[in-house]
Design an enzyme around this catalytic site. Structure first.
Site, PDB file in Angstrom:
ATOM      1  N   ARG A 109     -12.657   1.195  -8.451  1.00  0.00           N
ATOM      2  CA  ARG A 109     -12.621   0.257  -7.332  1.00  0.00           C
ATOM      3  C   ARG A 109     -13.820   0.523  -6.422  1.00  0.00           C
ATOM      4  O   ARG A 109     -13.727   1.293  -5.470  1.00  0.00           O
ATOM      5  CB  ARG A 109     -11.317   0.420  -6.550  1.00  0.00           C
ATOM      6  CG  ARG A 109     -10.040   0.276  -7.376  1.00  0.00           C
ATOM      7  CD  ARG A 109      -8.844   0.417  -6.445  1.00  0.00           C
ATOM      8  NE  ARG A 109      -7.565   0.318  -7.089  1.00  0.00           N
ATOM      9  CZ  ARG A 109      -6.789   1.360  -7.429  1.00  0.00           C
ATOM     10  NH1 ARG A 109      -7.206   2.600  -7.188  1.00  0.00           N
ATOM     11  NH2 ARG A 109      -5.613   1.166  -7.999  1.00  0.00           N
ATOM     12  N   ARG A 163     -15.390  -2.221 -11.488  1.00  0.00           N
ATOM     13  CA  ARG A 163     -15.142  -3.534 -10.900  1.00  0.00           C
ATOM     14  C   ARG A 163     -16.118  -3.749  -9.752  1.00  0.00           C
ATOM     15  O   ARG A 163     -16.181  -2.930  -8.837  1.00  0.00           O
ATOM     16  CB  ARG A 163     -13.702  -3.632 -10.391  1.00  0.00           C
ATOM     17  CG  ARG A 163     -13.364  -4.986  -9.755  1.00  0.00           C
ATOM     18  CD  ARG A 163     -11.906  -5.060  -9.336  1.00  0.00           C
ATOM     19  NE  ARG A 163     -11.594  -4.191  -8.211  1.00  0.00           N
ATOM     20  CZ  ARG A 163     -10.354  -3.955  -7.761  1.00  0.00           C
ATOM     21  NH1 ARG A 163      -9.323  -4.507  -8.362  1.00  0.00           N
ATOM     22  NH2 ARG A 163     -10.164  -3.161  -6.731  1.00  0.00           N
ATOM     23  N   ASN A 175      -1.184  -7.274 -10.413  1.00  0.00           N
ATOM     24  CA  ASN A 175      -0.711  -7.525  -9.048  1.00  0.00           C
ATOM     25  C   ASN A 175      -1.092  -8.930  -8.595  1.00  0.00           C
ATOM     26  O   ASN A 175      -0.253  -9.712  -8.143  1.00  0.00           O
ATOM     27  CB  ASN A 175      -1.305  -6.500  -8.076  1.00  0.00           C
ATOM     28  CG  ASN A 175      -0.832  -5.094  -8.367  1.00  0.00           C
ATOM     29  OD1 ASN A 175      -0.012  -4.870  -9.240  1.00  0.00           O
ATOM     30  ND2 ASN A 175      -1.370  -4.132  -7.651  1.00  0.00           N
ATOM     31  N   ASP A 176      -2.374  -9.256  -8.710  1.00  0.00           N
ATOM     32  CA  ASP A 176      -2.820 -10.586  -8.287  1.00  0.00           C
ATOM     33  C   ASP A 176      -2.350 -11.666  -9.243  1.00  0.00           C
ATOM     34  O   ASP A 176      -1.982 -12.762  -8.812  1.00  0.00           O
ATOM     35  CB  ASP A 176      -4.350 -10.616  -8.155  1.00  0.00           C
ATOM     36  CG  ASP A 176      -4.810 -10.295  -6.739  1.00  0.00           C
ATOM     37  OD1 ASP A 176      -4.062 -10.611  -5.786  1.00  0.00           O
ATOM     38  OD2 ASP A 176      -5.896  -9.732  -6.573  1.00  0.00           O
ATOM     39  N   ARG A 211       2.093 -11.093  -2.483  1.00  0.00           N
ATOM     40  CA  ARG A 211       2.518  -9.783  -2.987  1.00  0.00           C
ATOM     41  C   ARG A 211       2.711  -8.752  -1.886  1.00  0.00           C
ATOM     42  O   ARG A 211       3.236  -7.662  -2.142  1.00  0.00           O
ATOM     43  CB  ARG A 211       1.515  -9.250  -4.023  1.00  0.00           C
ATOM     44  CG  ARG A 211       0.125  -8.935  -3.516  1.00  0.00           C
ATOM     45  CD  ARG A 211      -0.788  -8.657  -4.699  1.00  0.00           C
ATOM     46  NE  ARG A 211      -2.153  -8.308  -4.328  1.00  0.00           N
ATOM     47  CZ  ARG A 211      -2.594  -7.063  -4.197  1.00  0.00           C
ATOM     48  NH1 ARG A 211      -1.779  -6.052  -4.374  1.00  0.00           N
ATOM     49  NH2 ARG A 211      -3.849  -6.822  -3.891  1.00  0.00           N
ATOM     50  N   GLU A 224      -7.088 -12.397 -13.242  1.00  0.00           N
ATOM     51  CA  GLU A 224      -6.135 -12.350 -12.139  1.00  0.00           C
ATOM     52  C   GLU A 224      -5.675 -13.748 -11.751  1.00  0.00           C
ATOM     53  O   GLU A 224      -4.669 -13.919 -11.069  1.00  0.00           O
ATOM     54  CB  GLU A 224      -6.777 -11.702 -10.910  1.00  0.00           C
ATOM     55  CG  GLU A 224      -7.300 -10.305 -11.163  1.00  0.00           C
ATOM     56  CD  GLU A 224      -8.308  -9.887 -10.109  1.00  0.00           C
ATOM     57  OE1 GLU A 224      -7.954  -9.049  -9.260  1.00  0.00           O
ATOM     58  OE2 GLU A 224      -9.429 -10.407 -10.129  1.00  0.00           O
ATOM     59  N   HIS A 245       0.834  -1.207   0.000  1.00  0.00           N
ATOM     60  CA  HIS A 245       0.000   0.000   0.000  1.00  0.00           C
ATOM     61  C   HIS A 245       0.866   1.253   0.000  1.00  0.00           C
ATOM     62  O   HIS A 245       0.512   2.272  -0.600  1.00  0.00           O
ATOM     63  CB  HIS A 245      -0.925  -0.002   1.221  1.00  0.00           C
ATOM     64  CG  HIS A 245      -1.997  -1.043   1.157  1.00  0.00           C
ATOM     65  ND1 HIS A 245      -2.889  -1.136   0.124  1.00  0.00           N
ATOM     66  CD2 HIS A 245      -2.306  -2.072   1.990  1.00  0.00           C
ATOM     67  CE1 HIS A 245      -3.706  -2.140   0.320  1.00  0.00           C
ATOM     68  NE2 HIS A 245      -3.372  -2.733   1.446  1.00  0.00           N
ATOM     69  N   CYS A 272      -5.061  -3.153 -15.788  1.00  0.00           N
ATOM     70  CA  CYS A 272      -5.346  -2.120 -14.787  1.00  0.00           C
ATOM     71  C   CYS A 272      -4.495  -2.298 -13.539  1.00  0.00           C
ATOM     72  O   CYS A 272      -4.682  -1.594 -12.559  1.00  0.00           O
ATOM     73  CB  CYS A 272      -6.824  -2.123 -14.410  1.00  0.00           C
ATOM     74  SG  CYS A 272      -7.390  -3.678 -13.683  1.00  0.00           S
TER      75      CYS A 272
END
Length: 565
Positions: A294, A330, A442-443, A453, A419, A194, A490
């Site tokens: 999001r 999403r 990321n995922d 991660r 993902e 984060h 994204c």
């Protein structure tokens, strides 16, 4: 990380937010010292001491909430999350029990209770493990109140500085002032933490994961040159290096809303947003639309599911910023690093592999129904073009079920997130139902590399430059092509200008990122044609390692050095 062989004054870490800037070092003050093990004097009333703990926790909670009210976007969310931790009765009641049963002094009781809670969260792994940092931050703040000590946090200095710390608590990162903290370097952390994500959103050059051997070499007042792209810190830079940094900092690049390669191949450059304020900022930055709204950010501070009417208002605030343009929404990505008390089970042994995102419909289908109803109403009251997608789609059956449900509410363009490796491998079957897909790098990277991660010790694995990840992205694009379906990205990879050229070469049609990254990505894409992007994609996917892929592609893009990227 060791000093660079080419420059003994150069130290290295993981660059997570681009930019080149110099400044004096200001080290984060040491955290609150561990209180000694001590018991209450017989004359002291245990219940009054228990009340002191509760009052101190409330003081910390209110202070964090006041800071959250002044923060924006992701920063506000992080502060609200930390405030919730301060309000959690688990920590307070455990400390009070230790005061009553062992007559520990309050500060020691809080310290031990926090240690027990942090150990429990760490054992759960994933998002819950990352929350140990919140526990430690709240612990330090409560102990500071109880002992009348200075509140821990970022130094307050009259001149801009480079912040050096072991790590930054989410609450600290959320309050970073880019006018004062011109860059930061931490010994811990990874590229998808984060802290890293917020640094990119704020546009602050940042390097993480250096190891204490590096940060221990940096003292207050040292002049350093931080390169957040390359992940290097030059101690005592030369005048030429400083001049170069000033020159690059003075350049102002803007995005005109016309994303394309040099030969005119359109690449939609979109923005990731979480609320109306972020959407308006993205529109001002000329984003061509929203590639990731999001929606869970509208839910995070809610103890129960918001009403359909409340959701409509939250969604309209984003849609209204992009009349006539695409807004990719999403649906709730709840679970793992985004728990919602009314929907997810925080006690799951491995939440990253558990009932999260679309999988929550297995036991609570009505939450998705309410969200789709609200989105349809919000679209009807605005001029935006809503594209709705579900996260964590793993099978063709799930893709079919979601798209049919979305269309039943009048949402005509329905797709999915890619993902999970199975979604990329089976893309040809998935696109028999999905109108589009967006890749969450990321995922996807986390699952391909089997590396949490959020775990800084595995940060070298958590990069979309991994050739295995890039090959799966190509497979997803190849599966979409026969159906004429667009694939976007994204995840954080979209904001890397060099990696953006590779993604376009793999067949990606749109890139969504923090609005601050739009000008850099646009400038690099406009320097190459589609054939060159495809050639670079071939170089990256045929590389043996992530670093080899990254270095080989960057070597073919001299514009990166020219732009200071």
């Amino acid at each position: 990380m060791a000093p660079s062989a080419a420059n003994p004054n150069s130290l290295a870490g993981i660059g997570v937010s681009p930019g080149l800037i110099a400044g004096p070092v200001a080290r984060m003050a040491p955290g609150i010292s561990e209180p000694e093990i001590a018991t209450l004097d017989p004359s002291r009333d245990t219940e009054k001491e228990c009340d002191r703990v509760a009052a101190a926790a409330q003081t910390v909670k209110k202070g964090l909430e006041l800071s959250a009210a002044e923060a924006k976007g992701d920063g506000r969310t992080l502060l609200e999350t930390t405030a919730q931790m301060a309000a959690d009765p688990t920590l307070t009641s455990s400390a009070q029990a230790m005061i009553r049963e062992r007559r520990l002094v309050p500060e020691r009781a809080v310290w031990e209770a926090a240690g027990t809670l942090a150990s429990m969260l760490e054992s759960l792994g994933g998002y819950m493990a990352e929350r140990t940092r919140d526990v430690q931050d709240v612990r330090d703040r409560i102990v500071a109140v109880l002992t009348d000590s200075p509140m821990p946090g970022i130094p307050r200095l009259p001149e801009p500085f480079v912040l050096v710390a072991e790590d930054l608590a989410p609450a600290d990162t959320a309050l970073l002032d880019p006018e004062k903290v011109v860059a930061f370097v931490t010994s811990e952390g990874g590229p998808t933490s984060h802290t890293a994500i917020l640094a990119r959103a704020l546009g602050i050059p940042a390097i993480v994961g250096t190891g204490s051997a590096v940060t221990d070499q940096l003292s207050d007042g040292d002049i350093v040159l931080v390169d957040g792209t390359k992940g290097t810190i030059v101690v005592d830079p030369s005048e030429d290096q400083l001049r170069r940094a000033r020159e690059l900092a003075s350049r102002v690049r803007v995005f005109n809303g016309d994303g394309a390669t040099k030969d005119g191949h359109e690449v939609q450059l979109l923005a990731n947003v979480g609320d109306g304020a972020a959407a308006r900022s993205a529109a001002e930055a000329n984003a061509m639309g929203v590639g990731l709204f999001r929606t869970e950010f509208c839910f995070l501070d809610q103890p129960e599911e918001p009403s359909v009417d409340d959701q409509v208002e939250a969604y309209k605030a984003v849609l209204a910023a992009f009349p006539g343009k695409k807004v990719v929404v999403r649906t709730l990505d709840a679970g793992a690093d985004k728990p919602l008390p009314f929907l997810t089970d925080a006690t799951e042994a491995n939440p990253a592999l558990g009932v999260r995102a679309y999988r929550t419909t297995r036991r609570d289908p009505e939450v998705l129904d309410h969200q789709l109803e609200a989105l349809a109403k919000a679209e009807a009251e605005t001029n935006a073009k809503v594209w709705v997608m579900a996260p964590m789609i793993s099978t063709a059956e799930e893709a079919k079920a979601f798209t049919e449900k979305a269309r039943s509410y009048g949402l005509q363009t329905a797709g999915m997130m890619i993902e999970v490796p199975s979604a990329a491998i089976m893309a040809d079957k998935m696109f028999e139902y999905a109108d589009f897909a967006s890749i969450g790098t990321n995922d996807l990277t986390q699952y391909v590399m089997a590396a949490d991660r959020l775990l800084s010790s595995l940060a070298d694995l958590s990069t979309a430059w991994q050739p295995a990840v890039l090959r799966l992205i190509k497979e997803a694009c190849d599966g979409a092509a026969p159906h004429g379906r667009p694939v976007g990205v994204c995840g954080e990879a979209a904001a890397d200008p060099a990696l953006a050229t590779v993604l376009v070469g793999l067949g990606v049609a749109s890139l969504s990122m923090t609005a601050r990254a739009l000008p850099d990505v646009d400038a690099v894409l406009k320097s190459v044609d589609l054939a060159e992007c495809q050639r670079l994609a071939g170089i990256a996917t045929s590389s043996a390692t992530a670093e080899e892929a990254r270095q080989a592609v960057r070597a073919e893009l001299p514009i990166l050095e020219e732009l200071g990227l």
